[in-house]
Write a protein that holds these residues in place. Structure first.
Motif, short mmCIF file in Angstrom:
data_model
loop_
_atom_site.label_atom_id
_atom_site.label_comp_id
_atom_site.label_asym_id
_atom_site.label_seq_id
_atom_site.Cartn_x
_atom_site.Cartn_y
_atom_site.Cartn_z
N SER A 185 -0.89 23.26 -28.75
CA SER A 185 -0.15 23.31 -27.74
C SER A 185 -0.11 23.37 -26.46
O SER A 185 0.30 22.84 -25.90
CB SER A 185 0.56 25.33 -27.90
OG SER A 185 1.01 25.70 -27.14
N ALA A 231 1.88 30.43 -29.50
CA ALA A 231 1.73 28.80 -29.22
C ALA A 231 2.21 28.35 -30.25
O ALA A 231 3.33 27.67 -30.19
CB ALA A 231 0.49 28.68 -29.06
N LEU A 235 5.93 25.74 -30.88
CA LEU A 235 5.68 24.90 -31.79
C LEU A 235 6.67 24.65 -33.02
O LEU A 235 7.32 23.63 -32.69
CB LEU A 235 4.10 24.21 -32.41
CG LEU A 235 3.04 24.30 -30.96
CD1 LEU A 235 1.75 24.18 -31.99
CD2 LEU A 235 3.45 23.04 -30.36
#
Lengths: 251, 119
Positions: A185, A231, A235
């Motif tokens: 990320s 994160a 994603l």
């Protein structure tokens, strides 16, 4: 001011003691120690003192003693923490210290971290350009706003406490894991990076971020507030959009 | 040889956060059970389409369990939503946001019931 502290450490050694003739037990076992700790002593201070004065065979990783290197991760009273950031006075006694979960134990508090390190390598932890510009053209600059985007995930010190806390990683070692996902990320949001699609494909494939059930333990234990759980969800959103775009472009 | 650590089957008991996650996922099973019970009662056992099964005590018990599970499931996911905030917020702000989300949920439910389902 000093106070007595009772510490229990989970020991393990794969080697037998040639001198004493006794062989080490095959499973980890608890060993008790009593120390005198001053008011500001951390768990790391305590076990360094134990190693120096009581048992030189006690093995553990440490380096900076200030929460930067990420070497001294361990389970203290059931919680994954950095030992250098955990104070004796704040802990309930007896203080139980054991190696990080989800990793094979090499000796005492030292665990085998090859697998998560390989996962970090697999997500290309560096900025990648499709075409590098000549040196004469100058550096790749970033605005403060662009830097702010990557600041949180850049704080990761690779301590692996998140991987230790993650039950999904505990059951399935092939899962990419919170640490590698947070790192992905970080580079995905880096304005200088041009390999976003390649990077995203690596973590949204088999055993990628889809395995995450959003338990949230990784973010809870992170000493640097990297928020790997967030994160991973980002994603997942990026991965879902990419799949949708692929389907639409095929039509 | 390194010692391979195995994760306990009762890992979800080690702290409140893990337990809350387990409850969140378990309530999904009860909701599914309610849906299956309803579908079987409506389409397999109730051939006359009289929906008499709705008045049976068995269905009322299953409905109560399903409803409780749905409420707990929603509340736990609303709490998870407060973790999606990108800014760092204090605990009291997170709790306030949680109750605001509950308020929004009740408001939307009221609108759905009175505008779309009321006759």
């Amino acid at each position: 001011m000093c106070a007595q502290a009772l510490i229990k450490i989970k020991r393990y050694s794969q080697y037998s003691s040639a001198e004493s003739g006794a062989s080490r037990p095959e499973k980890p076992y608890w060993q008790e120690f009593e120390i005198e700790a001053n008011n500001g002593a951390t768990v790391l201070d305590a076990i360094i003192m134990l190693k120096d004065t009581t048992d030189a065979s006690l093995s553990f990783r440490h380096s900076c003693k200030m929460g930067i290197c990420g070497s001294c991760g361990a389970i203290v009273n059931g919680k994954p923490v950095l030992m250098c950031q955990t104070f004796i006075k704040d802990l309930k006694q007896p203080i139980k210290i054991e190696a990080m979960q989800n990793f094979p134990i090499i000796k005492d508090l030292i665990v085998d971290i090859d697998e998560p390190m390989n996962k970090i390598r697999s997500v290309m932890p560096y900025t990648k350009r499709l075409k590098e510009k000549a040196l004469e053209e100058g550096e790749y600059s970033q605005s403060p706003a662009q830097l702010k985007k990557i600041k949180q995930t850049s704080q990761c010190i690779k301590c692996m406490l998140c991987c230790s806390a993650c039950p999904v990683y505990g059951f399935d070692k092939e899962f990419v894991g919170p640490m590698a996902s947070a790192l992905t990320s970080r580079y995905m949001q880096d304005s200088r990076d041009e390999a976003k699609k390649e990077r995203l494909d690596r973590v949204t494939g088999k055993k990628g971020v889809w395995e995450c059930s959003f338990i949230g333990e990784c973010s809870r234990v992170c000493p640097k507030n990297v928020d790997p759980a967030m994160a991973i969800q980002r994603l997942k959103a990026s991965g879902a959009l990419r799949i949708a775009k692929k389907i639409i472009s095929k039509k | 040889m390194n010692y391979e650590q195995k994760l306990s089957k009762f890992w979800w008991l080690r702290n409140a956060n893990s337990f809350a996650y387990f409850v969140r996922e378990l309530t999904g099973l009860f909701i599914v059970f309610y849906i299956i019970y309803f579908l079987v009662s409506a389409f397999v056992e109730d051939s006359s389409n009289s929906f008499d099964f709705l008045r049976t005590s068995g269905f009322k018990i299953v409905s109560a369990i399903g409803f409780a599970a749905a409420v707990i499931h929603t509340l736990t996911w609303l709490w998870v939503m407060t973790n999606f905030i990108r800014k760092e917020i204090k605990k009291w702000q997170q709790i306030l946001l949680f109750f605001l989300l509950i308020g929004l949920w009740i408001a939307v439910s009221f609108i759905l019931l009175t505008v779309f389902y009321a006759k």
